[in-house]
Design a protein around this motif. Structure first.
Motif, mmCIF file in Angstrom:
data_model
loop_
_atom_site.group_PDB
_atom_site.id
_atom_site.type_symbol
_atom_site.label_atom_id
_atom_site.label_comp_id
_atom_site.label_asym_id
_atom_site.label_seq_id
_atom_site.Cartn_x
_atom_site.Cartn_y
_atom_site.Cartn_z
ATOM 1 N N SER A 1 4.216 0.809 -5.927
ATOM 2 C CA SER A 1 3.018 -0.043 -5.584
ATOM 3 C C SER A 1 2.560 -0.152 -7.221
ATOM 4 O O SER A 1 2.070 -1.293 -7.563
ATOM 5 N N GLN B 1 4.060 5.085 -4.484
ATOM 6 C CA GLN B 1 3.151 5.021 -5.417
ATOM 7 C C GLN B 1 3.539 4.247 -6.604
ATOM 8 O O GLN B 1 2.704 3.535 -7.242
ATOM 9 N N LEU C 1 0.777 -1.341 -0.093
ATOM 10 C CA LEU C 1 -0.330 -0.029 0.165
ATOM 11 C C LEU C 1 0.795 1.381 -0.016
ATOM 12 O O LEU C 1 1.743 1.503 0.656
ATOM 13 N N GLU D 1 -4.353 -5.097 6.363
ATOM 14 C CA GLU D 1 -4.750 -5.781 5.526
ATOM 15 C C GLU D 1 -3.902 -7.288 5.680
ATOM 16 O O GLU D 1 -4.200 -8.351 5.731
ATOM 17 N N SER E 1 -0.951 -4.736 -3.823
ATOM 18 C CA SER E 1 -0.522 -3.245 -3.959
ATOM 19 C C SER E 1 -1.385 -2.261 -3.335
ATOM 20 O O SER E 1 -1.143 -1.264 -3.105
ATOM 21 N N GLN E 2 -2.420 -2.725 -2.568
ATOM 22 C CA GLN E 2 -3.329 -2.305 -1.777
ATOM 23 C C GLN E 2 -3.373 -2.819 -0.359
ATOM 24 O O GLN E 2 -4.179 -2.576 0.472
#
Length: 454
Positions: free
Chosen positions: A426, A423, A205, A266, A260-261
């Motif tokens: 990711s 960013q 993330l 999570e 990626s998130q």
């Protein structure tokens, strides 16, 4: 403010309040003086949505409020949103909150800018609070010019968490101090060991405090650095590139779904629900993993020191802490809350009411002497304490650094720099672009930052 202070302040708030023009010294006015508050009343608290913070919400009314008459109104946000919100409020002197969650990165910078109230007068000489019981690394990370500006709620380093039963079934053994190459090999072996199980969870993330918390420790131990001692940017250097490529390849090949998130929350969910066999992250996660009320894998987890390559250790050093913005008009009530939330009494309450594994540990020596906590934390307590003590913010890699910080660079601009580079990385994890492209852009951004310090 002088030119340097203005530049640092602008860099600190730019990501959260783009285009805002400051006049005068932010956060300099409006604060109530200590000792002027009455009993009871209400305070506003802004905090990150981690399990330890969920616990304090659960018990505040029946304990702290019942004892003091002080009502606590919480605002809880995910980590990235929290960072933006707290920066916006504190740096601009908005004064919306009396107490805020901050970390080891923000406190020294914000203290020098005059945005936080010093706390020594509230804790010194208070035998019940016992400030000397706080771990030295926590005190050091939350101080500036020999004054304490935040109180640690919990402290942490990082380590590798793994399913003992899964590795045993596959005939594998985890070293106490594994290398990253060994971890990658084990991740490949246990990928698919159980239906729907992936080999490892690693944060993908975006966010300087999300992905780059673990990833910067990988960069460090691979021999890389964000900047040399003389402020030469090294983001596209061979060691930095090798570390990031390794991380991206590992999570793409054997990592969690939707990597990626995936951030701390999570990965915690994935590990506790048997969706991954390993997880490299904060030592503070162990308390949740070992709580059978919220975890399906309690008692099945093994713990190893943070993986290494070129360094002897690589664990980070962090504390989520409570700070009082200079703008608060409820300073006495705010201090009362902060002391309670970081006290021995609070830990005892959590243990008795919610479970001993859920203590917000990593900040007090006495925590590790509580018999009930020793029992439930036998697998992870000693290694957590050792990892915290081994972390070296002044020398975390193979070369001298221009600032302190293991998983961050201790300058205001790093929040924006680290987030922007994350960013791009990711995106590479998601298959949109390459590591080389991401780091080429990152190098340009890092060179702009470095030019301000050279």
């Amino acid at each position: 403010m002088g030119t340097t202070t203005k530049r640092l302040a602008a860099a600190a708030i730019a990501p959260a309040v783009a285009g805002l023009v400051l006049s005068g010294c932010a956060g300099a006015g409006g604060g109530g003086e200590a000792g002027t508050d009455g009993e009871g009343g209400a305070i506003t608290v802004l905090m990150v949505g981690n399990p330890q913070m969920q616990d304090i919400q659960q018990i505040t009314e029946d304990t702290f409020t019942a004892d003091t008459g002080i009502e606590v109104n919480y605002t809880v946000l995910p980590e990235n949103e929290l960072r933006d919100k707290v920066t916006q409020d504190v740096a601009t002197g908005a004064g919306q909150y009396d107490v805020v969650s901050v970390g080891a990165y923000e406190v020294p910078i914000w203290a020098k800018n005059g945005w936080l109230k010093p706390l020594d007068e509230y804790v010194e000489g208070d035998d019940d609070y016992d400030v000397d019981d706080l771990l030295d690394p926590m005190i050091a990370s939350l101080s500036s010019d020999d004054q304490l500006y935040a109180l640690p709620f919990y402290g942490e380093s990082s380590f590798l968490m793994y399913r003992k039963d899964v590795l045993e079934d596959e005939g594998l053994e985890m070293p106490e101090r594994p290398t990253w190459d060994e971890v990658a090999d084990i991740a490949a072996e246990v990928d698919g060991a159980q239906p729907g199980m992936k080999g490892i969870c690693l944060r993908g993330l975006p966010g300087w405090g999300e992905m780059f918390a673990p990833l910067t420790t990988v960069v460090n131990t691979f021999g890389g650095t964000w900047f040399t001692e003389d402020w030469e940017a090294q983001v596209d250097g061979p060691e930095f590139t090798e570390a990031v490529q390794f991380y991206v390849d590992l999570v793409r090949e054997h990592g969690e779904a939707g990597a990626s998130q995936a951030g701390f929350t999570e990965c915690l969910n994935a590990m506790s629900q048997s969706k991954v066999a390993m997880w490299y992250d904060a030592t503070s996660a162990a308390g949740s993993l070992e709580d059978p009320k919220v975890s399906n894998v309690a008692g099945k987890i093994g713990y190893a020191f943070a993986p290494v390559k070129e360094t002897d250790s690589s664990g980070w050093l962090w504390t989520w802490s409570w700070a009082m913005p200079e703008t608060t008009t409820n300073s006495d009530a705010a201090a009362e809350f902060m002391k309670w939330a970081t006290s021995k009494e609070y830990e005892q309450t959590v243990g008795e009411e919610l479970g001993w594994s859920r203590l917000p540990a990593g900040k007090r020596e006495s925590t590790y002497e509580i018999p009930e906590y020793q029992e439930v934390s036998e697998a992870f307590g000693p290694i957590t304490l050792q990892a915290i003590e081994e972390a070296d913010p002044t020398d975390p890699g193979v070369q001298p650094r221009p600032t302190v910080g293991v998983q961050f660079v201790g300058i205001p601009e790093f929040a924006d720099l680290g987030t922007k580079v994350s960013q791009e990385i990711s995106a590479a994890i998601a298959g949109r672009g390459t590591v080389e492209e991401a780091l080429a852009q990152g190098q340009e951004l890092a060179e702009e930052v470095a030019a301000e310090y050279q």
